[in-house]
Design a protein around this motif. Structure first.
Motif, PDB file in Angstrom:
ATOM      1  N   SER B 182       1.122  -1.174   0.382  1.00  0.00           N
ATOM      2  CA  SER B 182      -0.018   0.154  -0.201  1.00  0.00           C
ATOM      3  C   SER B 182       1.170   1.357   0.311  1.00  0.00           C
ATOM      4  N   ILE B 183       1.311   1.577   0.631  1.00  0.00           N
ATOM      5  CA  ILE B 183       2.720   2.203   1.048  1.00  0.00           C
ATOM      6  C   ILE B 183       3.187   2.619  -0.458  1.00  0.00           C
ATOM      7  N   LEU B 184       4.096   1.663  -1.593  1.00  0.00           N
ATOM      8  CA  LEU B 184       4.692   1.480  -2.344  1.00  0.00           C
ATOM      9  C   LEU B 184       4.070   2.539  -3.658  1.00  0.00           C
ATOM     10  N   LYS B 185       2.551   1.727  -3.214  1.00  0.00           N
ATOM     11  CA  LYS B 185       1.498   1.883  -4.598  1.00  0.00           C
ATOM     12  C   LYS B 185       1.339   3.485  -4.048  1.00  0.00           C
ATOM     13  N   MET B 186       1.284   4.589  -3.215  1.00  0.00           N
ATOM     14  CA  MET B 186       0.684   5.405  -3.456  1.00  0.00           C
ATOM     15  C   MET B 186       2.648   6.542  -3.305  1.00  0.00           C
ATOM     16  N   LEU B 187       3.451   5.869  -4.053  1.00  0.00           N
ATOM     17  CA  LEU B 187       4.714   6.701  -3.749  1.00  0.00           C
ATOM     18  C   LEU B 187       5.598   6.630  -5.452  1.00  0.00           C
ATOM     19  N   VAL B 188       4.358   5.657  -6.319  1.00  0.00           N
ATOM     20  CA  VAL B 188       5.405   5.665  -7.347  1.00  0.00           C
ATOM     21  C   VAL B 188       3.918   6.523  -8.217  1.00  0.00           C
ATOM     22  N   SER B 189       4.561   6.676  -9.012  1.00  0.00           N
ATOM     23  CA  SER B 189       4.472   8.071 -10.299  1.00  0.00           C
ATOM     24  C   SER B 189       6.153   8.672 -11.106  1.00  0.00           C
ATOM     25  N   GLY B 190       5.326   9.130 -11.684  1.00  0.00           N
ATOM     26  CA  GLY B 190       5.575   9.666 -13.185  1.00  0.00           C
ATOM     27  C   GLY B 190       6.003   8.794 -14.447  1.00  0.00           C
ATOM     28  N   GLN B 191       7.095   9.439 -15.410  1.00  0.00           N
ATOM     29  CA  GLN B 191       6.870   8.312 -16.660  1.00  0.00           C
ATOM     30  C   GLN B 191       8.924   8.474 -17.117  1.00  0.00           C
ATOM     31  N   GLY B 192       9.521   7.293 -17.279  1.00  0.00           N
ATOM     32  CA  GLY B 192      10.868   7.903 -17.992  1.00  0.00           C
ATOM     33  C   GLY B 192      11.520   8.073 -16.721  1.00  0.00           C
ATOM     34  N   ARG B 193      12.614   9.537 -17.221  1.00  0.00           N
ATOM     35  CA  ARG B 193      13.804   9.759 -16.146  1.00  0.00           C
ATOM     36  C   ARG B 193      12.915  10.592 -14.701  1.00  0.00           C
ATOM     37  N   SER B 194      11.610  10.632 -14.536  1.00  0.00           N
ATOM     38  CA  SER B 194      10.565  10.946 -13.606  1.00  0.00           C
ATOM     39  C   SER B 194      10.102   9.583 -12.746  1.00  0.00           C
ATOM     40  N   ARG B 195      10.821   8.793 -13.151  1.00  0.00           N
ATOM     41  CA  ARG B 195       9.572   7.820 -12.570  1.00  0.00           C
ATOM     42  C   ARG B 195       9.522   7.258 -11.199  1.00  0.00           C
ATOM     43  N   SER B 196       9.477   6.772 -10.612  1.00  0.00           N
ATOM     44  CA  SER B 196       9.515   6.906  -8.753  1.00  0.00           C
ATOM     45  C   SER B 196      10.478   5.508  -8.745  1.00  0.00           C
ATOM     46  N   GLY B 197      11.983   5.980  -8.513  1.00  0.00           N
ATOM     47  CA  GLY B 197      12.997   5.158  -8.027  1.00  0.00           C
ATOM     48  C   GLY B 197      12.486   4.521  -6.141  1.00  0.00           C
ATOM     49  N   VAL B 198      13.049   2.990  -6.009  1.00  0.00           N
ATOM     50  CA  VAL B 198      13.143   2.501  -4.939  1.00  0.00           C
ATOM     51  C   VAL B 198      14.084   1.784  -4.745  1.00  0.00           C
ATOM     52  N   MET B 199      14.730   2.121  -3.665  1.00  0.00           N
ATOM     53  CA  MET B 199      16.037   1.492  -3.086  1.00  0.00           C
ATOM     54  C   MET B 199      15.689   0.708  -2.273  1.00  0.00           C
TER      55      MET B 199
END
Lengths: 511, 511
Positions: B182-199
């Motif tokens: 659920s938390i990850l889902k909130m944080l994912v947005s953007g496309q291409g180079r502005s796509r969310s990255g998750v460490m």
């Protein structure tokens, strides 16, 4: 009228931004430490999700309830929550046998106790033997406990008068919602005009629209026929499909039978038409049958999509891809909190099936006590067993009361000027149409809030489920006790009459 | 070697397509009725998901197990599943007090019985009073039952020596997995180079990579330092972040402490460094702390990310966005099947918080019996209460045995030539490195299958969790009983020695 305008402002503005701003701080480098997650950076698909059944009106109802407990004064002494199909919260008692089995599974030391009947113990032993380490606390297989899947297959065969059911096609789920979302997730692909389209009834249960938003699929509305007891009209299906084909790739049709929020029970002929349509257009069929035990109207009968498909012959039965859903939350048990449910899939491609198992396995397994509850529902006491009489009595009492309340709801609502309610043939809801004066239309959303604040009745506005443009409805459950439901309906009538009068007086000077 | 090649072919080919093709039929119009859902039309994000903990090796283990029950012959009499942290399936007994409370909540008639101690009854009454209609069968609020959230806040304050916890920040979840997704889902947005990255750490628990695939976020690997007991190295975080910034927008850092699959326990200094890094780079922090009670090494101690953040001062504590996760599945209770868990969020934007509640509300609520189980874990018997002694004895026995097995696993594995195992400081797993001859590398994936077929031991290959290129590992749990674990480790040793010898003899002629 003034009251309404204030409310509109109050509830549409949402949270103030000031509170957030003061939390922003400067970091060690002198840069502003901005929040990483704001409304601007939130996943837009999450933002797009709407779910009115638990929306702001329900939050407000909770606030009022807490206020009442703390001694705040309101023009009523109790909030009546008719917004959600939550039977036990409305006073329905659990089925004793089901709870005995779950308690025995939870604390197996009770298997030696004489408090419990033998048939409950026998069910509990069977379930525990299917669990790793004979414990409800171990993960089950991702598809669910084997013996419970087998019991479900036997149940389906009996329900469908011998149509074969293979337990390999049964998947336990976390409530029906989980299964519906999982199947939809498999079906969503493509971009632009080849993006997957999902046909859903309007009005619908908002899980569907929410999941479609979240997955960025294309929602294809087919409208149920309010003038014909909310029946599904095959011509409307064709219309919706043809129109949608221009801008997306329709891949799946969802049906809710008996209907939520509309309470209709589909005829066998109608189901045949839907299945033929799905066959012709290569559509995947999702049939939401969680209200299969909730049929009240003596003229209606539940027909499973699977059984009808079987009767249409092997050409249909061996080809049409079908997923059907059931749940512990509805029916006569009303065990929502256990989050139990199952789905049966038919004609799924074998590789796709392996992908489905993989997808489900990421969440490990559905709650095992919910699986146990599901097992009792599909495998209740038999006539020769000690718990049969009590079980049967409890089940009949619940379903009898629901049938009575379904009828009462329709009758009383139809006595109110400006309200028209179709028969509640099944499920747990009425979805009456309200006729409101043109000037009141702007505030249609607010009427429910006003109703809540003045009477303590919590309903959901029709917009949360979808309705034909220019029409207004609300959904209410028929779950309060007969006495409370009667009070609710009468308060609703008085409120609506008063509301219409206020508007009439406002409109007069203009003429 | 031949054996391995055959297996490689057997297991990599997957399902045959023939079985599917014969299911295609011609429809009434003479068109082929194609399947709507095939591997070609399946959601590619679903296809991309991998989850090795329940992958093909585990499926195979299930097949062998069923075969054994039906009398099939294998070179062993029992499959030992060391693939998944499933304590009860491995013979661990449930905590009596927890199960008493759940049974009482499930079947409240037992509240009148003298079988149960008063403190269990008192807990059950408290939980039931928080449930609609005093029933586990009603939906709870989307965030969970109020009084359970309050108990969790009290628990966190005590655990963190007085750091304030607000129950408004507590959300019950369906296991920890549900909260994390659920938390990850909130944080994912953007496309291409502005796509969310998750460490995420490598090695990681594959829920993270699976969720990232499903959401099409960008996975940013930071490698744990195997030579330093799998410690998190802050320089490696910087490296990973800087490299990722070139092609995505890093927004969140996930930490698993104690580590899964790596078993390390992070030092306070290391946590401070991570939090400072997150502060500077505006990252959202997700700390997976489901093993907080599973610390075995006397030199190690669990520090919650929240407490460390607090001690870094208000500039940090009032700004860094943090979500931390806990679960009923691990610790000393091992109640996986109940799917209980919670998350605590800090510094979430208020509007975002409302969006989180909305998102959670679509799935209605986490299983209420899982919430009840969570309540017992955060609110166990107190020293003056009747169940205290037994509870304490059971808890100590489980944690004591795990500590013993952690040590034994490390010791025996390190006696095997070609295997190197870091200390199992916490959690429930060892993730030893195996050194294999160059010619065996191709079949590294198959070694686990061979091990299963020859010895009945079910492990997960390191590739399922991620590992530095050119290194090979496997994950095994330390959950089998001490005796079984000893047998497992000895079989593993013998298998590995034999395997190395076979390869040595194959490679010789070439030289």
């Amino acid at each position: 009228y003034h009251r309404l305008s204030i409310m509109l402002t109050r509830y549409s503005s949402g949270y103030s931004n000031n509170e957030n701003k003061c939390l922003q701080k400067w970091n060690a480098n002198g840069k502003m430490r901005e929040k990483s997650l704001t409304m601007d950076t939130l996943n837009p698909q999450v933002k797009a999700v709407e779910y009115a059944v638990r929306g702001p009106i329900v939050t407000k109802a909770g606030d009022i309830e807490r206020g009442l407990q703390q001694g705040q004064k309101h023009p009523f002494t109790e909030v009546i929550k008719a917004n959600i199909g939550d039977s036990h919260a409305m006073g329905q008692k659990p089925i004793t046998f089901l709870r005995q089995v779950v308690a025995l599974c939870s604390f197996p030391e009770l298997l030696d106790s004489s408090i419990f009947p033998d048939d409950a113990k026998q069910r509990a032993r069977r379930i525990l033997q299917g669990c790793g380490g004979q414990s409800l606390g171990s993960y089950s297989a991702s598809q669910g406990v084997d013996c419970i899947r087998q019991d479900i297959a036997v149940y389906i065969e009996q329900r469908d008068k011998g149509v074969p059911a293979d337990w390999d096609n049964i998947y336990l789920t976390t409530g029906a919602s989980d299964g519906i979302v999982s199947i939809l997730k498999m079906l969503v692909s493509g971009q632009g005009r080849s993006r997957s389209g999902v046909m859903i009834p309007i009005p619908q249960y908002p899980l569907y629209s929410a999941a479609i938003s979240e997955m960025e699929a294309v929602q294809i509305n087919y409208y149920l026929d309010e003038d014909n007891c909310w029946a599904l009209d095959i011509n409307e299906l064709h219309r919706a499909y043809q129109a949608a084909k221009e801008h997306c790739h329709p891949r799946v049709i969802c049906i809710i039978n008996p209907g939520n929020p509309t309470g209709q029970v589909q005829s066998k002929k109608c189901i045949e038409e839907v299945l033929h349509f799905a066959y012709e257009e290569n559509l995947f069929v999702m049939s939401d049958e969680v209200y299969q035990d909730n049929v009240y109207s003596p003229d209606c009968q539940f027909h499973s999509f699977k059984k009808v498909l079987y009767e249409m012959g092997p050409e249909y039965f061996n080809t049409v891809e079908l997923a059907s859903f059931h749940s512990t939350s509805k029916g006569y048990s009303g065990e929502c909190g256990f989050r139990g449910g199952y789905m049966e899939v038919l004609n799924l491609d074998l590789e796709v099936k392996a992908q489905l198992v993989k997808l489900l396995s990421v969440r490990l397994c559905p709650p095992v006590s919910g699986q146990a509850a599901m097992d009792v529902i599909v495998n209740p006491p038999l006539p020769h067993e000690p718990s049969y009489l009590q079980f049967h009595k409890e089940k009949s009492a619940v379903l009898g009361a629901l049938a009575e309340k379904a009828q009462m709801t329709e009758q009383i609502l139809n006595t109110v000027p400006g309200i028209k309610c179709n028969p509640v043939q099944g499920a747990m809801y009425a979805f009456p149409r309200i006729f409101i004066p043109p000037r009141a239309v702007e505030e249609a959303m607010c009427v429910s809030l006003l109703l809540l604040e003045e009477t303590g009745i919590c309903l959901v506005p029709g917009s949360g489920f979808g309705q034909r443009e220019g029409t207004y409805h609300f959904r209410m459950t028929i779950l309060p006790t007969t006495e409370k439901l009667k009070v609710l309906l009468e308060k609703l009538r008085d409120f609506h009459i008063k509301f219409l009068k206020e508007y009439a007086s406002l409109e007069e000077p203009k003429r």
